[in-house]
Design an enzyme around this catalytic site. Structure first.
Site, PDB file in Angstrom:
ATOM      1  N   ALA A 298       0.944  -1.417  -0.250  1.00 53.27           N
ATOM      2  CA  ALA A 298       0.165   0.298  -0.032  1.00 53.27           C
ATOM      3  C   ALA A 298       0.671   1.134  -0.306  1.00 53.27           C
ATOM      4  O   ALA A 298      -0.029   2.502  -0.349  1.00 53.27           O
ATOM      5  CB  ALA A 298      -0.761   0.268   1.641  1.00 53.27           C
TER       6      ALA A 298
ATOM      7  N   TYR B  29      -5.484   5.472  -1.885  1.00 56.88           N
ATOM      8  CA  TYR B  29      -5.648   6.217  -0.739  1.00 56.88           C
ATOM      9  C   TYR B  29      -4.410   8.208  -1.398  1.00 56.88           C
ATOM     10  O   TYR B  29      -3.813   7.391  -1.754  1.00 56.88           O
ATOM     11  CB  TYR B  29      -5.579   6.540   0.503  1.00 56.88           C
ATOM     12  CG  TYR B  29      -5.666   7.481   1.530  1.00 56.88           C
ATOM     13  CD1 TYR B  29      -6.916   7.812   1.774  1.00 56.88           C
ATOM     14  CD2 TYR B  29      -4.674   7.966   1.828  1.00 56.88           C
ATOM     15  CE1 TYR B  29      -7.267   8.513   2.820  1.00 56.88           C
ATOM     16  CE2 TYR B  29      -4.694   8.468   2.708  1.00 56.88           C
ATOM     17  CZ  TYR B  29      -6.074   9.281   3.327  1.00 56.88           C
ATOM     18  OH  TYR B  29      -6.657   9.782   3.901  1.00 56.88           O
TER      19      TYR B  29
ATOM     20  N   GLY C 276      -3.225  10.438  -0.290  1.00 56.87           N
ATOM     21  CA  GLY C 276      -1.915  10.435   0.253  1.00 56.87           C
ATOM     22  C   GLY C 276      -1.185   9.682  -0.283  1.00 56.87           C
ATOM     23  O   GLY C 276       0.687  10.251   0.166  1.00 56.87           O
ATOM     24  N   LYS C 277      -1.016   8.208  -0.862  1.00 57.90           N
ATOM     25  CA  LYS C 277      -0.447   7.492  -1.270  1.00 57.90           C
ATOM     26  C   LYS C 277       0.487   8.307  -2.210  1.00 57.90           C
ATOM     27  O   LYS C 277       0.846   9.197  -3.017  1.00 57.90           O
ATOM     28  CB  LYS C 277      -0.431   5.804  -1.595  1.00 57.90           C
ATOM     29  CG  LYS C 277      -1.522   5.641  -0.560  1.00 57.90           C
ATOM     30  CD  LYS C 277      -0.658   4.852   0.742  1.00 57.90           C
ATOM     31  CE  LYS C 277      -1.322   4.041   1.321  1.00 57.90           C
ATOM     32  NZ  LYS C 277      -2.230   4.790   2.448  1.00 57.90           N
ATOM     33  N   ASN C 278       1.777   7.300  -2.807  1.00 54.43           N
ATOM     34  CA  ASN C 278       2.796   7.936  -3.676  1.00 54.43           C
ATOM     35  C   ASN C 278       1.559   8.547  -5.346  1.00 54.43           C
ATOM     36  O   ASN C 278       2.005   8.571  -5.618  1.00 54.43           O
ATOM     37  CB  ASN C 278       4.396   6.572  -4.050  1.00 54.43           C
ATOM     38  CG  ASN C 278       5.161   7.315  -2.450  1.00 54.43           C
ATOM     39  OD1 ASN C 278       4.421   7.000  -1.514  1.00 54.43           O
ATOM     40  ND2 ASN C 278       6.411   7.216  -3.035  1.00 54.43           N
TER      41      ASN C 278
END
Length: 372
Positions: free
Chosen positions: A160, A184, A186-188
């Site tokens: 994730a 999500y 905010g993920k990379n």
């Protein structure tokens, strides 16, 4: 004094505004919003990016984990080895299929599950392991896979936080039997809402995963198994296709910021991240440790540097797992980590002056703190 945000999603959008707006308009103009061409294209592109044969888009990262376990028939009476040090979603997926959690402590240098503690946790009921590539750094997968082969265990990577990370030159996502991804925001690689995916090289598993995400159906109104509803929609897939083209560049920016932090914060008494030579982290988070973490966070906040704690309470001490009766002291390494970690800003939109502001504030704030 300028505030340094922990993460600036608006600037990430503005950097790619023309491409993203065009992709969204393409979807809205098509009038097709689920299980269409954008999803198919993203699945093909992300499978290629991760070096796998199959990608199955789903609703979120937790669903990706849970659906994988379901597809393998893992449930009541089975045991699944998980890290004691992780976000609670890793544990929730196991609980939701009715299997038994078997936590294993981390290597305190990397924060990832310690492969040399795994074998002692295996019993005749063990069916799977979920190593987590925490903070964007791959778990030590070769010894994990060797143990899995010796004991005939299913290995599900929780990737994730690790889009683009590499282990001994190989991208995560195809190192285990399958991998679960979260998109999500905010993920990379983040969507404009919830989203997730599963990658695998197992053709039969992939076919079952596709059924499980879509009511057990490959043909409309024909339901082969009892499936659910967890589908990555066309708008999210279109946005992710745009961002995927920029992911390597954004990861490089994170790596450059991390190198500045590592170089300029090495003498301030904080515990800094450790990355083995054969690992390429994508620095989803830059996590420092302090024996006086709360004071450090308060001082940084006073200097207008936003930080977060990933995570303040380990899963076994959460109310969600109260019935397991695992009190403080049961997993001391995870507990110590959760008591001391603090994440500094490291988003790819962070400017050089902002990075320097974080360094200066951290150096000043670290004075007279309890060292780790």
């Amino acid at each position: 004094m300028t505030t340094v945000p922990f993460l600036n999603l608006r600037d990430a959008y503005l950097e790619l505004k023309s491409e993203i707006d065009a992709a969204v308009a393409r979807v809205t103009d098509s009038g097709w919003f689920l299980m269409g061409e954008e999803l198919s294209a993203f699945e093909h592109e992300f499978a290629s990016y991760t070096g796998t044969q199959h990608c199955i888009g789903v609703g979120n990262g937790l669903d990706a984990l849970r659906i994988c376990l379901t597809a393998k028939g893992i449930g009541p009476g089975d045991e699944v080895i998980v890290p004691s040090n992780t976000y609670i979603a890793t544990w929730l997926a196991v609980s939701q299929v009715g299997a038994t959690l078997v936590p294993v402590e981390p290597d305190e240098r990397t924060y990832n599950i310690d492969p040399y503690k795994i074998e002692a946790a295996i019993t005749p009921r063990t069916k799977a392991m979920i190593p987590v590539h925490l903070y964007g750094q791959p778990a030590d997968m070769d010894p994990i896979m060797l143990i899995a082969q010796q004991h005939n265990l299913f290995v599900l990577e929780d990737a994730a936080q690790a889009q683009g990370a590499k282990y001994r030159g190989r991208p995560v996502g195809g190192l285990g039997d399958a991998a679960a991804w979260s998109f999500y925001p905010g993920k990379n690689l983040g969507a404009f809402g919830d989203g997730g995916a599963i990658t695998t090289n197992d053709h039969q598993l992939a076919e079952r995963l596709r059924l499980l995400r879509n009511y057990g159906s490959a043909v409309k109104y024909v339901h082969e198994i009892q499936g659910g509803n967890s589908r990555l929609d066309e708008l999210q897939a279109a946005v992710l296709r745009v961002k995927l083209r920029h992911l390597d560049d954004w990861n490089r920016r994170r790596q450059q910021i991390a190198q500045r932090y590592l170089g300029e914060l090495q003498d301030v008494g904080l515990g800094l991240p450790f990355v083995p030579d054969d690992i390429e982290s994508v620095w989803h988070l830059f996590v420092v440790r302090s024996g006086d973490r709360d004071t450090l966070q308060a001082r940084l906040a006073a200097s207008k540097v936003q930080t977060l704690i990933h995570y303040p309470t380990p899963p076994h001490l959460q109310g969600a797992y109260r019935e397991l009766c695992w009190e403080r002291g049961r997993f001391p390494i995870a507990e110590r980590i959760h008591d001391e970690v603090l994440s500094l800003p490291i988003g790819p939109q962070l400017g050089s002056n902002q990075v320097q502001a974080v360094i200066d504030a951290t150096r000043q704030s670290s004075s007279k703190l309890i060292q780790v």
